[in-house]
Design a protein around this motif. Structure first.
Motif, PDB file in Angstrom:
ATOM      1  N   LEU A   1     -40.702 -26.483 -31.954  1.00  9.43           N
ATOM      2  CA  LEU A   1     -39.706 -25.210 -32.429  1.00  9.43           C
ATOM      3  C   LEU A   1     -38.612 -25.411 -33.468  1.00  9.43           C
ATOM      4  N   LEU A   2     -38.244 -26.680 -33.053  1.00  7.59           N
ATOM      5  CA  LEU A   2     -36.892 -26.769 -33.882  1.00  7.59           C
ATOM      6  C   LEU A   2     -37.364 -27.641 -35.144  1.00  7.59           C
ATOM      7  N   VAL A   3     -38.267 -28.471 -35.021  1.00 10.88           N
ATOM      8  CA  VAL A   3     -38.471 -29.406 -36.300  1.00 10.88           C
ATOM      9  C   VAL A   3     -39.435 -28.602 -37.480  1.00 10.88           C
ATOM     10  N   THR A   4     -40.202 -27.559 -36.830  1.00 16.48           N
ATOM     11  CA  THR A   4     -41.413 -26.910 -37.746  1.00 16.48           C
ATOM     12  C   THR A   4     -40.508 -26.288 -38.821  1.00 16.48           C
ATOM     13  N   PRO A   5     -41.135 -26.084 -40.093  1.00 19.38           N
ATOM     14  CA  PRO A   5     -40.090 -25.450 -41.051  1.00 19.38           C
ATOM     15  C   PRO A   5     -39.540 -24.034 -40.887  1.00 19.38           C
ATOM     16  N   ASN A   6     -40.429 -22.993 -40.244  1.00 23.74           N
ATOM     17  CA  ASN A   6     -39.901 -21.842 -39.769  1.00 23.74           C
ATOM     18  C   ASN A   6     -40.118 -21.441 -38.352  1.00 23.74           C
ATOM     19  N   GLY A   7     -40.072 -22.646 -37.674  1.00 23.78           N
ATOM     20  CA  GLY A   7     -40.121 -22.283 -36.280  1.00 23.78           C
ATOM     21  C   GLY A   7     -41.689 -22.101 -35.652  1.00 23.78           C
ATOM     22  N   HIS A   8     -42.639 -22.225 -36.360  1.00 18.81           N
ATOM     23  CA  HIS A   8     -44.023 -21.793 -36.025  1.00 18.81           C
ATOM     24  C   HIS A   8     -44.436 -22.629 -34.952  1.00 18.81           C
ATOM     25  N   GLY A   9     -43.619 -23.820 -34.425  1.00 14.44           N
ATOM     26  CA  GLY A   9     -43.862 -24.340 -33.287  1.00 14.44           C
ATOM     27  C   GLY A   9     -45.456 -25.009 -32.913  1.00 14.44           C
ATOM     28  N   LEU A  10     -45.718 -25.020 -31.713  1.00 13.54           N
ATOM     29  CA  LEU A  10     -46.879 -25.411 -31.330  1.00 13.54           C
ATOM     30  C   LEU A  10     -48.084 -24.578 -31.707  1.00 13.54           C
ATOM     31  N   THR A  11     -47.953 -23.291 -31.651  1.00 16.85           N
ATOM     32  CA  THR A  11     -48.870 -22.345 -31.934  1.00 16.85           C
ATOM     33  C   THR A  11     -49.391 -22.664 -33.581  1.00 16.85           C
ATOM     34  N   GLY A  12     -48.294 -22.885 -34.209  1.00 12.56           N
ATOM     35  CA  GLY A  12     -48.859 -22.964 -35.814  1.00 12.56           C
ATOM     36  C   GLY A  12     -49.401 -24.527 -35.975  1.00 12.56           C
ATOM     37  N   LEU A  13     -49.031 -25.273 -35.321  1.00 15.52           N
ATOM     38  CA  LEU A  13     -49.599 -26.728 -35.452  1.00 15.52           C
ATOM     39  C   LEU A  13     -50.766 -26.819 -35.000  1.00 15.52           C
ATOM     40  N   VAL A  14     -51.303 -26.174 -33.809  1.00 16.96           N
ATOM     41  CA  VAL A  14     -52.562 -26.318 -33.227  1.00 16.96           C
ATOM     42  C   VAL A  14     -53.399 -25.501 -33.897  1.00 16.96           C
ATOM     43  N   SER A  15     -53.147 -24.323 -34.421  1.00 18.23           N
ATOM     44  CA  SER A  15     -54.250 -23.337 -34.776  1.00 18.23           C
ATOM     45  C   SER A  15     -54.042 -23.406 -36.526  1.00 18.23           C
ATOM     46  N   GLY A  16     -52.928 -23.945 -37.111  1.00 19.10           N
ATOM     47  CA  GLY A  16     -53.042 -24.006 -38.588  1.00 19.10           C
ATOM     48  C   GLY A  16     -52.597 -22.587 -39.094  1.00 19.10           C
ATOM     49  N   SER A  17     -52.032 -21.851 -38.264  1.00 17.58           N
ATOM     50  CA  SER A  17     -51.923 -20.263 -38.747  1.00 17.58           C
ATOM     51  C   SER A  17     -50.471 -20.355 -39.120  1.00 17.58           C
ATOM     52  N   VAL A  18     -49.834 -19.241 -39.941  1.00 19.56           N
ATOM     53  CA  VAL A  18     -48.612 -19.099 -40.139  1.00 19.56           C
ATOM     54  C   VAL A  18     -47.844 -18.018 -39.727  1.00 19.56           C
ATOM     55  N   LEU A  19     -46.520 -17.898 -39.406  1.00 24.19           N
ATOM     56  CA  LEU A  19     -45.673 -16.639 -39.023  1.00 24.19           C
ATOM     57  C   LEU A  19     -45.540 -15.822 -40.116  1.00 24.19           C
ATOM     58  N   VAL A  20     -45.897 -14.576 -40.017  1.00 17.84           N
ATOM     59  CA  VAL A  20     -45.484 -13.686 -40.852  1.00 17.84           C
ATOM     60  C   VAL A  20     -44.742 -12.366 -40.040  1.00 17.84           C
ATOM     61  N   ASP A  21     -44.058 -11.499 -40.971  1.00 17.40           N
ATOM     62  CA  ASP A  21     -43.516 -10.341 -40.227  1.00 17.40           C
ATOM     63  C   ASP A  21     -44.641  -9.445 -39.979  1.00 17.40           C
ATOM     64  N   ALA A  22     -44.696  -9.017 -38.963  1.00 19.42           N
ATOM     65  CA  ALA A  22     -45.870  -7.964 -38.434  1.00 19.42           C
ATOM     66  C   ALA A  22     -45.711  -6.584 -39.270  1.00 19.42           C
ATOM     67  N   ARG A  23     -44.681  -6.269 -39.789  1.00 19.47           N
ATOM     68  CA  ARG A  23     -44.424  -5.201 -40.653  1.00 19.47           C
ATOM     69  C   ARG A  23     -45.115  -5.168 -41.974  1.00 19.47           C
ATOM     70  N   GLY A  24     -45.789  -6.713 -42.360  1.00 16.78           N
ATOM     71  CA  GLY A  24     -45.888  -6.722 -43.708  1.00 16.78           C
ATOM     72  C   GLY A  24     -46.507  -8.057 -43.842  1.00 16.78           C
ATOM     73  N   GLU A  25     -46.406  -8.430 -45.099  1.00 10.74           N
ATOM     74  CA  GLU A  25     -46.920  -9.758 -45.466  1.00 10.74           C
ATOM     75  C   GLU A  25     -45.831 -11.021 -45.785  1.00 10.74           C
ATOM     76  N   VAL A  26     -44.536 -10.745 -45.488  1.00 16.40           N
ATOM     77  CA  VAL A  26     -43.696 -11.692 -45.895  1.00 16.40           C
ATOM     78  C   VAL A  26     -43.827 -12.758 -44.815  1.00 16.40           C
ATOM     79  N   SER A  27     -43.787 -13.857 -45.223  1.00 13.79           N
ATOM     80  CA  SER A  27     -43.569 -14.958 -44.179  1.00 13.79           C
ATOM     81  C   SER A  27     -42.344 -15.850 -44.297  1.00 13.79           C
ATOM     82  N   ALA A  28     -42.451 -17.376 -44.478  1.00 10.06           N
ATOM     83  CA  ALA A  28     -41.357 -18.135 -44.400  1.00 10.06           C
ATOM     84  C   ALA A  28     -40.334 -17.901 -45.315  1.00 10.06           C
TER      85      ALA A  28
END
Length: 368
Positions: free
Chosen positions: A329-356
């Motif tokens: 959580l601390l070292v990944t670029p925008n805190g996407h953590g284990l979930t992002g590392l495992v799935s290759g997914s990105v974190l976005v705002d649920a209200r739109g398409e704005v990401s990191a």
């Protein structure tokens, strides 16, 4: 330790406890009403919780020993305070006399109340007066009735002068609250609250904190309920002393809740609070969505509680997992953590398409 110090410790302790209990719904409400969470506004709400606890601790505590109770008569003379201050002035120490200091403190005690009514409640002077009168009257009546007849008589003075001084303090506080910018007041929904904002590490950390805190509170509450059931319904005192059954249920319930919530929405409880979600960057379709949701559970607090259910010594793996999750959580670029590392997914705002927000700047647009 003096009574004032004890009252202060009680006020701060109980205020922080209330803040912890209400933190998760407060974060969720802030993101839906104001679009984000700001440090200043959060601090103000914590201060409000401590303040309201302080009102009760300083006006009602310490509680007397019933066997040593001394009944105190009420003061219904509205001019008594004026005469006390006038007498102090004639004696040459108007600003140091206990009567003067008591009057001043009664005014100051309710200044924050009036300010909070305007800033947090977005209400003006008439409401501040009404709230000041109501709160002060309730306190004075509680004192006059001996904590609503818990004691046989009043152990503190019902003082009409206190009622007037408290109300005056609320008026002063309401006037002071005018200095706070209009946008920072109230809990009404702001026009831009639904706008997507950049995903930053502080925002992700707040979401993770909501997950940890909510799961811990659910686990603790379930464990207590199970222990009470074992003690008073099942009459199994040995199981209560052992605590293993309650601990198991207390760990299983949050794991199940987080699994169901993520399976249904793709978001953990913390993600829902701060309006974040994981989305597959290059893959679409049902299988890709399911994979991301599985990864979201595996990389979050639900997995931690699931691992604690393993028999010893494998249950200790939960803490190894927790350490890895915190580091990720601390070292990944925008805190996407284990979930992002495992799935290759990105974190976005649920209200739109704005990401990191690659700059790492705080996403909190709302003032105050």
């Amino acid at each position: 330790m003096g009574n004032e110090v004890v009252s202060g410790v009680l006020a701060i302790g109980s205020g922080i406890a209330i803040g912890v209990l209400l933190f998760v719904p407060f974060v969720a409400l802030s993101y839906r009403r104001r679009g984000s969470l700001t440090f200043g506004r959060s601090l103000l709400w914590i201060a409000a919780a401590v303040y309201f606890c302080a009102i009760w601790t300083y006006t009602l505590f310490p509680l007397p020993d019933p066997d040593a109770l001394v009944c105190i008569a009420a003061n219904t003379d509205v001019w008594q305070a004026v005469r006390d201050v006038q007498g102090a002035r004639e004696r040459g120490h108007a600003f140091t006399d206990p009567a003067t200091l008591q009057l001043a403190l009664n005014v100051l005690l309710f200044v924050p109340l009036g300010a909070l009514v305007r800033v947090l409640g977005s209400r003006g002077l008439p409401t501040a007066i009404a709230v000041g009168v109501a709160v002060s009257l309730f306190i004075e009546t509680t004192q006059a009735t001996g904590m609503w007849w818990i004691y046989e008589c009043s152990y503190r003075v019902f003082d009409v002068d206190d009622l007037l001084a408290n109300t005056a303090g609320a008026v002063v506080g309401s006037i002071v609250g005018i200095c706070v910018p209009q946008r920072a007041r109230g809990v009404a929904r702001l026009p831009d609250s639904d706008e997507a904002r950049p995903v930053t590490k502080p925002r992700r950390l707040i979401g993770a904190l909501c997950d940890v805190l909510a799961a811990a509170l659910v686990s603790a509450a379930i464990s207590v309920v199970v222990q009470l059931w074992l003690e008073y319904v099942a009459d199994d005192h040995e199981a209560v002393l052992d605590g293993a059954f309650a601990s198991t249920i207390g760990a299983a319930v949050p794991a199940i809740i987080w699994l169901v919530v993520i399976a249904a929405s793709g978001q953990s409880v913390g993600d829902l609070c701060v309006e974040l979600e994981y989305r597959a960057e290059h893959r679409k379709g049902l299988l890709s969505t399911a994979f991301v949701r599985v990864a979201r559970f595996v990389g979050g607090i639900g997995m931690f509680y699931a691992l604690t259910l393993l028999p010893d010594p494998f249950g200790a793996s939960a803490w190894v997992f927790a350490g890895g999750a915190i580091v990720a959580l601390l070292v990944t670029p925008n805190g996407h953590g284990l979930t992002g590392l495992v799935s290759g997914s990105v974190l976005v705002d649920a209200r739109g398409e704005v990401s990191a927000d690659v700059s790492g700047a705080d996403d909190e647009k709302s003032g105050g």
